[in-house]
Design a protein around this motif. Sequence first.
Motif, mmCIF file in Angstrom:
data_model
loop_
_atom_site.group_PDB
_atom_site.id
_atom_site.type_symbol
_atom_site.label_atom_id
_atom_site.label_comp_id
_atom_site.label_asym_id
_atom_site.label_seq_id
_atom_site.Cartn_x
_atom_site.Cartn_y
_atom_site.Cartn_z
ATOM 1 N N GLY A 66 0.810 -1.223 0.000
ATOM 2 C CA GLY A 66 0.000 0.000 0.000
ATOM 3 C C GLY A 66 0.835 1.260 0.000
ATOM 4 N N VAL A 69 1.996 2.087 -3.428
ATOM 5 C CA VAL A 69 0.928 2.653 -4.266
ATOM 6 C C VAL A 69 0.764 4.134 -3.961
ATOM 7 C CG1 VAL A 69 -1.511 2.512 -4.813
ATOM 8 C CG2 VAL A 69 -0.232 0.450 -4.424
ATOM 9 N N PHE A 70 0.896 4.481 -2.675
ATOM 10 C CA PHE A 70 0.812 5.897 -2.313
ATOM 11 C C PHE A 70 1.926 6.691 -2.968
ATOM 12 C CE2 PHE A 70 -2.280 4.989 0.921
ATOM 13 C CZ PHE A 70 -2.977 6.161 0.980
ATOM 14 N N SER B 132 -2.344 -4.489 -6.023
ATOM 15 C CA SER B 132 -2.866 -3.562 -5.023
ATOM 16 C C SER B 132 -3.481 -2.338 -5.696
ATOM 17 C CB SER B 132 -1.736 -3.155 -4.093
ATOM 18 O OG SER B 132 -2.224 -2.347 -3.087
ATOM 19 N N LEU B 133 -2.818 -1.848 -6.758
ATOM 20 C CA LEU B 133 -3.280 -0.630 -7.420
ATOM 21 C C LEU B 133 -4.617 -0.839 -8.095
ATOM 22 C CD1 LEU B 133 -2.337 2.234 -8.123
ATOM 23 C CD2 LEU B 133 -1.254 1.328 -10.140
ATOM 24 N N GLU B 136 -7.491 -2.587 -4.662
ATOM 25 C CA GLU B 136 -7.790 -1.789 -3.482
ATOM 26 C C GLU B 136 -7.889 -0.305 -3.818
ATOM 27 O OE1 GLU B 136 -5.983 -1.907 0.995
ATOM 28 O OE2 GLU B 136 -5.004 -3.028 -0.589
ATOM 29 N N TYR B 137 -6.997 0.160 -4.732
ATOM 30 C CA TYR B 137 -6.893 1.594 -5.000
ATOM 31 C C TYR B 137 -7.365 1.932 -6.407
ATOM 32 C CZ TYR B 137 -4.048 1.523 -0.795
ATOM 33 O OH TYR B 137 -3.615 1.361 0.486
ATOM 34 N N PRO B 140 -9.112 5.738 -6.616
ATOM 35 C CA PRO B 140 -8.144 6.838 -6.690
ATOM 36 C C PRO B 140 -7.362 6.850 -7.994
ATOM 37 C CG PRO B 140 -7.961 5.744 -4.588
ATOM 38 C CD PRO B 140 -8.936 4.958 -5.393
#
Lengths: 109, 180
Positions: A66, A69-70, B132-133, B136-137, B140
């Motif tokens: 995560g 990704v940020f 993950s991108l 979950e994301y 965004p």
Amino acid sequence: MNDIVTAIRTVPLEHYVMLSFVLFSIGMAGAMFRRNTIIVLMCLELMFNSVNLLLTAFSAHHGDPGGQVFVFFIMLVAAAEVTVGLAIVVMMKRNVDSVDINQLNRMRG
Amino acid sequence: MQILFYLFAAVSILSALFVVAAKNPVNSVIALIVCFLSIAGHYILLNAQFLAVVHVIVYTGAIMVLFLFVIMLLNLNKSTEPQKSMATRIAAVIAGGLFLLTLLGAIKDGIGIADPDVYDGSVGLVKSVGTSLFTEYLLPFEVSSVLFLSAMIGAVMLGKKDTSPQPLSSGEGQNAADRA
């Protein structure tokens, strides 16, 4: 995969934190130190990158994708910000013939 | 591994200092590129391969080229460089140093977070970050495309020549446009 984990953990997390603190402080001092608007934008990029490095270090040490990704999103926002910022600098040079950031205090109302 | 970390750390800190200290803006840009490349090295040391590649492409490939283009376009060099007074500079250095001291003081007893026992070694590879991108994301990610669109429109609007009649020098541009 286990040797990768041990290899990552040979450098303690504290050192990454200290490195990114140093980079952030240099960027912040630079934004106050210089008057050229382009250099100030570059110092902002430096601060972005220190935060990115910190997020990646935490993400790698904790095994959580995560954080990375940020970092990806921060890069997207930085790219958008630089586009608009440099367009403003070009417009400023055209209108007041200077890139001195103090010229922008004419905007105050 | 550890030697590489300290090498990259030294390179990034020194080049970051040079970004601030260099008189010529072009030298600042070159130093910032060196700094970004060393940060990409840090990403590789952290096994964040996806981020390392994206960082090199986006930052050193796109953003810094944009900076260089603008500096060339505006014809900035050492002689056009605005200078701050010495008092402001000393104040900036002191403020930055105090800020650094505060941050370092906050972690002097360690950061107090232990590494987890179970660890997934594939974190940072393209597969893991991509999964993950796009699960979950996902929202965004899609919203950021709207952000890019608005940034693009904003840059075009700011960058194009102002053709509206100016309040001081009225008429001339308008007449030329009418004749054309």
